[in-house]
Design an enzyme around this catalytic site. Structure first.
Site, PDB file in Angstrom:
ATOM      1  N   CYS A  99       0.854  -1.191   0.000  1.00  0.00           N
ATOM      2  CA  CYS A  99       0.000   0.000   0.000  1.00  0.00           C
ATOM      3  C   CYS A  99       0.888   1.239   0.000  1.00  0.00           C
ATOM      4  O   CYS A  99       1.728   1.407   0.882  1.00  0.00           O
ATOM      5  CB  CYS A  99      -0.894  -0.018   1.243  1.00  0.00           C
ATOM      6  SG  CYS A  99      -1.674   1.567   1.616  1.00  0.00           S
ATOM      7  N   GLU A 100       0.712   2.092  -0.983  1.00  0.00           N
ATOM      8  CA  GLU A 100       1.574   3.264  -1.076  1.00  0.00           C
ATOM      9  C   GLU A 100       1.269   4.317  -0.012  1.00  0.00           C
ATOM     10  O   GLU A 100       2.064   5.227   0.199  1.00  0.00           O
ATOM     11  CB  GLU A 100       1.487   3.889  -2.470  1.00  0.00           C
ATOM     12  CG  GLU A 100       0.175   4.527  -2.801  1.00  0.00           C
ATOM     13  CD  GLU A 100       0.139   5.104  -4.209  1.00  0.00           C
ATOM     14  OE1 GLU A 100      -0.750   5.921  -4.460  1.00  0.00           O
ATOM     15  OE2 GLU A 100       0.974   4.743  -5.054  1.00  0.00           O
ATOM     16  N   HIS A 101       0.149   4.191   0.666  1.00  0.00           N
ATOM     17  CA  HIS A 101      -0.202   5.180   1.689  1.00  0.00           C
ATOM     18  C   HIS A 101       0.401   4.866   3.049  1.00  0.00           C
ATOM     19  O   HIS A 101       0.679   5.778   3.837  1.00  0.00           O
ATOM     20  CB  HIS A 101      -1.728   5.289   1.816  1.00  0.00           C
ATOM     21  CG  HIS A 101      -2.375   5.671   0.532  1.00  0.00           C
ATOM     22  ND1 HIS A 101      -3.462   4.996   0.018  1.00  0.00           N
ATOM     23  CD2 HIS A 101      -2.075   6.638  -0.366  1.00  0.00           C
ATOM     24  CE1 HIS A 101      -3.810   5.547  -1.132  1.00  0.00           C
ATOM     25  NE2 HIS A 101      -2.988   6.541  -1.388  1.00  0.00           N
ATOM     26  N   HIS A 102       0.581   3.577   3.368  1.00  0.00           N
ATOM     27  CA  HIS A 102       1.114   3.182   4.674  1.00  0.00           C
ATOM     28  C   HIS A 102       2.361   2.310   4.573  1.00  0.00           C
ATOM     29  O   HIS A 102       2.942   1.964   5.585  1.00  0.00           O
ATOM     30  CB  HIS A 102       0.050   2.420   5.479  1.00  0.00           C
ATOM     31  CG  HIS A 102      -1.162   3.229   5.758  1.00  0.00           C
ATOM     32  ND1 HIS A 102      -2.290   3.182   4.969  1.00  0.00           N
ATOM     33  CD2 HIS A 102      -1.419   4.137   6.737  1.00  0.00           C
ATOM     34  CE1 HIS A 102      -3.195   4.017   5.439  1.00  0.00           C
ATOM     35  NE2 HIS A 102      -2.700   4.605   6.513  1.00  0.00           N
ATOM     36  N   GLN A 161      -4.911  -0.640  -4.850  1.00  0.00           N
ATOM     37  CA  GLN A 161      -5.593  -1.767  -5.487  1.00  0.00           C
ATOM     38  C   GLN A 161      -6.343  -1.306  -6.734  1.00  0.00           C
ATOM     39  O   GLN A 161      -6.371  -2.003  -7.746  1.00  0.00           O
ATOM     40  CB  GLN A 161      -6.548  -2.441  -4.502  1.00  0.00           C
ATOM     41  CG  GLN A 161      -7.233  -3.658  -5.084  1.00  0.00           C
ATOM     42  CD  GLN A 161      -8.056  -4.404  -4.063  1.00  0.00           C
ATOM     43  OE1 GLN A 161      -7.738  -4.410  -2.873  1.00  0.00           O
ATOM     44  NE2 GLN A 161      -9.130  -5.047  -4.511  1.00  0.00           N
ATOM     45  N   HIS A 181      -6.058  -5.882   3.083  1.00  0.00           N
ATOM     46  CA  HIS A 181      -5.084  -4.818   3.296  1.00  0.00           C
ATOM     47  C   HIS A 181      -4.687  -4.760   4.764  1.00  0.00           C
ATOM     48  O   HIS A 181      -5.533  -4.524   5.626  1.00  0.00           O
ATOM     49  CB  HIS A 181      -5.687  -3.470   2.874  1.00  0.00           C
ATOM     50  CG  HIS A 181      -5.918  -3.369   1.409  1.00  0.00           C
ATOM     51  ND1 HIS A 181      -5.145  -2.583   0.589  1.00  0.00           N
ATOM     52  CD2 HIS A 181      -6.827  -3.980   0.602  1.00  0.00           C
ATOM     53  CE1 HIS A 181      -5.583  -2.696  -0.649  1.00  0.00           C
ATOM     54  NE2 HIS A 181      -6.599  -3.536  -0.671  1.00  0.00           N
ATOM     55  N   CYS A 204      -3.138  -2.493   6.166  1.00  0.00           N
ATOM     56  CA  CYS A 204      -3.349  -1.145   6.708  1.00  0.00           C
ATOM     57  C   CYS A 204      -4.765  -1.002   7.266  1.00  0.00           C
ATOM     58  O   CYS A 204      -5.032  -0.080   8.045  1.00  0.00           O
ATOM     59  CB  CYS A 204      -3.069  -0.079   5.650  1.00  0.00           C
ATOM     60  SG  CYS A 204      -4.045  -0.213   4.155  1.00  0.00           S
TER      61      CYS A 204
END
Length: 195
Positions: free
Chosen positions: A84-87, A125, A153, A155
């Site tokens: 996940c590019e956010h976390h 995703q 996920h 996250c």
């Protein structure tokens, strides 16, 4: 036809810098590296991340559709893992990839390799689902493309809401799988996404 052009494999990696950064992060989070068990952790962590973020190159073997096959070609339950590019936490799941051939067919194993290739980057995703579909549309020029991705996920499951066991489903439908309700329903039923 070779690997997707916009994902470069010629990444210049600074593994010593990655190991130092991993040590800094873990130290900042309060870990003590005097333990024998943790002494080599920054190096192992840097190598693990480098491995997870490096896709294997592949050649997309394409053949002429000499037999005029005009039904769905579908590979499902393709396992993948991404970040996940956010976390920067993993998400894992399965993909179903299908296309309705035009003049060309793709080697079957390449459907799984395509998913793996796009998954080996910090990702969402939704983007992963769309990238696989658009690559097939551009390179095969099929009559239709369908991609369904189901993933868990970490996250969402290990932090924040801690929704253990939840999964997210995304889809991308192009061509007649988008415009023809019967074709769409057939694909979604075969993909196991009709529920």
């Amino acid at each position: 036809m070779s690997t997707p052009e916009h994902l470069s494999l010629d990444v210049d990696r600074d593994m010593a810098g990655a190991e130092a950064a991993a040590a800094d992060l873990l130290t900042a989070l309060g870990l003590d590296f005097s333990s024998t068990h943790l002494k080599e952790t920054p190096g192992r962590m840097a190598r693990a991340w480098a491995e997870m973020l490096t896709p294997r190159p592949f050649d997309a073997t394409v053949f002429p559709n000499d037999e005029g096959y005009d039904e769905l070609v579908l590979a499902r339950d393709i396992p993948f893992r991404s970040i996940c590019e956010h976390h920067m936490l993993p998400f894992v799941g399965t993909a179903c990839v299908a296309y309705l051939p035009g003049e060309q067919i793709l080697g079957l194993s390449k459907l799984a390799r395509l998913v793996e290739y796009f998954a080996c980057r910090p990702q969402t995703q939704e983007r992963l689902t769309r990238q696989v579909a658009l690559w097939l549309e551009e390179h095969l020029q099929p009559n239709a493309v369908g991609v369904v991705v189901r993933a868990e996920h970490s996250c969402m499951t290990l932090r924040g809401v801690q929704a253990t066991g939840s999964s997210t489903v995304t889809s991308s439908l192009l061509g007649s799988l988008r415009s023809d309700p019967r074709s769409r329903q057939e694909f979604l039923a075969l993909a196991g996404a009709g529920l």
